[in-house]
Design a protein around this motif. Structure first.
Motif, PDB file in Angstrom:
ATOM      1  N   LEU A 166       0.843  -1.197   0.000  1.00  0.00           N
ATOM      2  CA  LEU A 166       0.000   0.000   0.000  1.00  0.00           C
ATOM      3  C   LEU A 166       0.877   1.246   0.000  1.00  0.00           C
ATOM      4  CD1 LEU A 166      -1.895  -2.290   1.046  1.00  0.00           C
ATOM      5  CD2 LEU A 166      -2.980  -0.576   2.498  1.00  0.00           C
ATOM      6  N   HIS A 167       0.498   2.206  -0.799  1.00  0.00           N
ATOM      7  CA  HIS A 167       1.184   3.500  -0.829  1.00  0.00           C
ATOM      8  C   HIS A 167       0.155   4.552  -0.459  1.00  0.00           C
ATOM      9  CE1 HIS A 167       3.532   6.731  -3.340  1.00  0.00           C
ATOM     10  NE2 HIS A 167       3.580   6.954  -2.034  1.00  0.00           N
ATOM     11  N   VAL A 168       0.379   5.213   0.666  1.00  0.00           N
ATOM     12  CA  VAL A 168      -0.559   6.237   1.141  1.00  0.00           C
ATOM     13  C   VAL A 168       0.136   7.599   1.134  1.00  0.00           C
ATOM     14  CG1 VAL A 168      -1.848   4.577   2.533  1.00  0.00           C
ATOM     15  CG2 VAL A 168       0.014   5.882   3.580  1.00  0.00           C
ATOM     16  N   LEU A 178      -2.863   5.972  -2.437  1.00  0.00           N
ATOM     17  CA  LEU A 178      -2.340   6.332  -3.752  1.00  0.00           C
ATOM     18  C   LEU A 178      -2.240   5.126  -4.674  1.00  0.00           C
ATOM     19  CD1 LEU A 178       0.470   8.806  -2.646  1.00  0.00           C
ATOM     20  CD2 LEU A 178      -1.824   9.353  -3.504  1.00  0.00           C
ATOM     21  N   SER A 179      -1.863   3.986  -4.118  1.00  0.00           N
ATOM     22  CA  SER A 179      -1.784   2.778  -4.939  1.00  0.00           C
ATOM     23  C   SER A 179      -1.815   1.547  -4.042  1.00  0.00           C
ATOM     24  CB  SER A 179      -0.501   2.774  -5.793  1.00  0.00           C
ATOM     25  OG  SER A 179       0.644   2.653  -4.973  1.00  0.00           O
ATOM     26  N   TRP A 180      -2.253   0.438  -4.635  1.00  0.00           N
ATOM     27  CA  TRP A 180      -2.285  -0.868  -3.958  1.00  0.00           C
ATOM     28  C   TRP A 180      -1.697  -1.854  -4.952  1.00  0.00           C
ATOM     29  CZ3 TRP A 180      -6.091  -2.477   0.212  1.00  0.00           C
ATOM     30  CH2 TRP A 180      -6.012  -3.843   0.500  1.00  0.00           C
ATOM     31  N   SER A 181      -0.469  -2.257  -4.737  1.00  0.00           N
ATOM     32  CA  SER A 181       0.212  -3.146  -5.674  1.00  0.00           C
ATOM     33  C   SER A 181      -0.337  -4.564  -5.550  1.00  0.00           C
ATOM     34  CB  SER A 181       1.718  -3.150  -5.402  1.00  0.00           C
ATOM     35  OG  SER A 181       2.251  -1.846  -5.540  1.00  0.00           O
ATOM     36  N   GLY A 182      -0.274  -5.296  -6.653  1.00  0.00           N
ATOM     37  CA  GLY A 182      -0.752  -6.671  -6.641  1.00  0.00           C
ATOM     38  C   GLY A 182      -2.180  -6.789  -7.121  1.00  0.00           C
ATOM     39  N   PRO A 183      -2.642  -8.018  -7.309  1.00  0.00           N
ATOM     40  CA  PRO A 183      -3.958  -8.253  -7.909  1.00  0.00           C
ATOM     41  C   PRO A 183      -5.125  -8.225  -6.939  1.00  0.00           C
ATOM     42  CG  PRO A 183      -2.856 -10.335  -7.524  1.00  0.00           C
ATOM     43  CD  PRO A 183      -1.891  -9.253  -7.065  1.00  0.00           C
ATOM     44  N   GLU A 184      -4.892  -7.972  -5.648  1.00  0.00           N
ATOM     45  CA  GLU A 184      -5.936  -8.143  -4.649  1.00  0.00           C
ATOM     46  C   GLU A 184      -6.522  -6.823  -4.159  1.00  0.00           C
ATOM     47  OE1 GLU A 184      -3.808 -10.333  -1.766  1.00  0.00           O
ATOM     48  OE2 GLU A 184      -3.978 -12.231  -2.830  1.00  0.00           O
ATOM     49  N   ARG A 185      -6.323  -5.745  -4.881  1.00  0.00           N
ATOM     50  CA  ARG A 185      -6.897  -4.463  -4.474  1.00  0.00           C
ATOM     51  C   ARG A 185      -8.423  -4.548  -4.472  1.00  0.00           C
ATOM     52  NH1 ARG A 185      -5.750   1.601  -5.547  1.00  0.00           N
ATOM     53  NH2 ARG A 185      -7.823   2.482  -5.306  1.00  0.00           N
ATOM     54  N   PRO A 186      -9.073  -4.094  -3.402  1.00  0.00           N
ATOM     55  CA  PRO A 186     -10.542  -4.103  -3.369  1.00  0.00           C
ATOM     56  C   PRO A 186     -11.117  -3.265  -4.506  1.00  0.00           C
ATOM     57  CG  PRO A 186      -9.628  -3.703  -1.193  1.00  0.00           C
ATOM     58  CD  PRO A 186      -8.484  -3.626  -2.157  1.00  0.00           C
ATOM     59  N   ARG A 187     -12.260  -3.697  -5.002  1.00  0.00           N
ATOM     60  CA  ARG A 187     -12.895  -2.974  -6.101  1.00  0.00           C
ATOM     61  C   ARG A 187     -13.695  -1.772  -5.617  1.00  0.00           C
ATOM     62  NH1 ARG A 187     -15.150  -7.997  -9.875  1.00  0.00           N
ATOM     63  NH2 ARG A 187     -13.094  -8.980 -10.241  1.00  0.00           N
ATOM     64  N   LEU A 188     -14.157  -1.803  -4.374  1.00  0.00           N
ATOM     65  CA  LEU A 188     -14.947  -0.694  -3.847  1.00  0.00           C
ATOM     66  C   LEU A 188     -14.031   0.452  -3.427  1.00  0.00           C
ATOM     67  CD1 LEU A 188     -17.509  -2.657  -1.642  1.00  0.00           C
ATOM     68  CD2 LEU A 188     -17.937  -1.564  -3.848  1.00  0.00           C
TER      69      LEU A 188
END
Length: 250
Positions: A166-168, A178-188
């Motif tokens: 996570l980049h905040v 700001l960003s969530w690396s990887g394929p598991e970022r929540p869609r909401l």
């Protein structure tokens, strides 16, 4: 949010915990850790139970891991109630929402190891932290950590997702992912809020989907009323002013 402290721990509150919670409390060696655990769990149960109209000692909290389906992970009450709690130093906080998943984290401001920052912060975050005057770095690190921890609690991932993914935003900036690396970022959509946790502590709140409006309430008074109610079972329902201080629905 309902705020309390380790000083609110009272032996009577053990009666509100379930068998597993009492067992975990008994395994804690330090009295301060036991006091925080008791206060946090008793407060969470009291707040959630008052919303659901059940006795706190009869409230069922279930945990199901979103990854493996095992009986562990974020404890959840029945119904549409979102619940999260945290404790550190002398502070305890419980967050509750209606219809929206929520996560909260409070941390005492303390020195940190460089290895810890390298493990949980992304490169740009480490650069911002290093650029701060040295006396401000402990608070800067804790600000980063509470935001990430609150987000991962809200999504139900916890530390199964490495915080460095996570980049905040920087500690002095408005809290935002700001960003969530990887394929598991929540869609909401994910929403973050910095909280006033009192001297020597920092805290953050996060919600999934809908934004919320944070409002602070006196958890110490709530626990004192719960103790008094346990000592006077003829009036066990007068635990909280929730009818006039209900958490904000999204």
């Amino acid at each position: 949010m309902w705020w309390a402290s380790a000083r609110d721990a009272h032996p009577t509150l053990r009666g509100l915990l379930d068998e597993d919670e009492r067992a975990r409390s008994g395994r804690l060696r330090q009295p301060a850790a036991r006091a925080l655990h008791l206060t946090a769990h008793a407060l969470a149960r009291t707040v959630a139970a008052a919303h659901l109209g059940v006795p706190a000692g009869e409230l069922t909290l279930t945990a199901t891991c979103k990854r493996c389906g095992g009986p562990h992970g974020k404890p959840l009450p029945p119904g549409p109630l979102g619940l999260s709690w945290s404790h550190s130093g002398d502070r305890v906080v419980v967050a509750v929402t209606l219809g929206t998943e929520v996560g909260v984290d409070v941390e005492r401001i303390a020195p940190y190891a460089r290895e810890t920052a390298e493990r949980v912060l992304r490169g740009p975050e480490r650069a911002v932290l290093a650029a701060l005057p040295e006396p401000r770095r402990p608070a800067g690190f804790v600000r980063y950590w509470t935001r990430k921890e609150a987000l991962l609690k809200a999504t139900g991932d916890g530390l199964s997702v490495p915080p460095e993914l996570l980049h905040v935003t920087a500690p002095d900036a408005w809290p935002r992912l700001l960003s969530w690396s990887g394929p598991e970022r929540p869609r909401l959509p994910l929403h973050m809020y910095d909280l006033d946790a009192g001297a020597g502590h920092l805290a953050a709140l996060a919600s999934v989907g809908a934004p919320v409006r944070p409002a602070a309430h006196d958890g110490s008074a709530l626990l004192a009323a719960a103790v008094a109610a346990a000592d006077a079972p003829a009036t066990p329902r007068d635990l909280t002013p929730l009818t006039s201080e209900r958490p904000v629905a999204p």
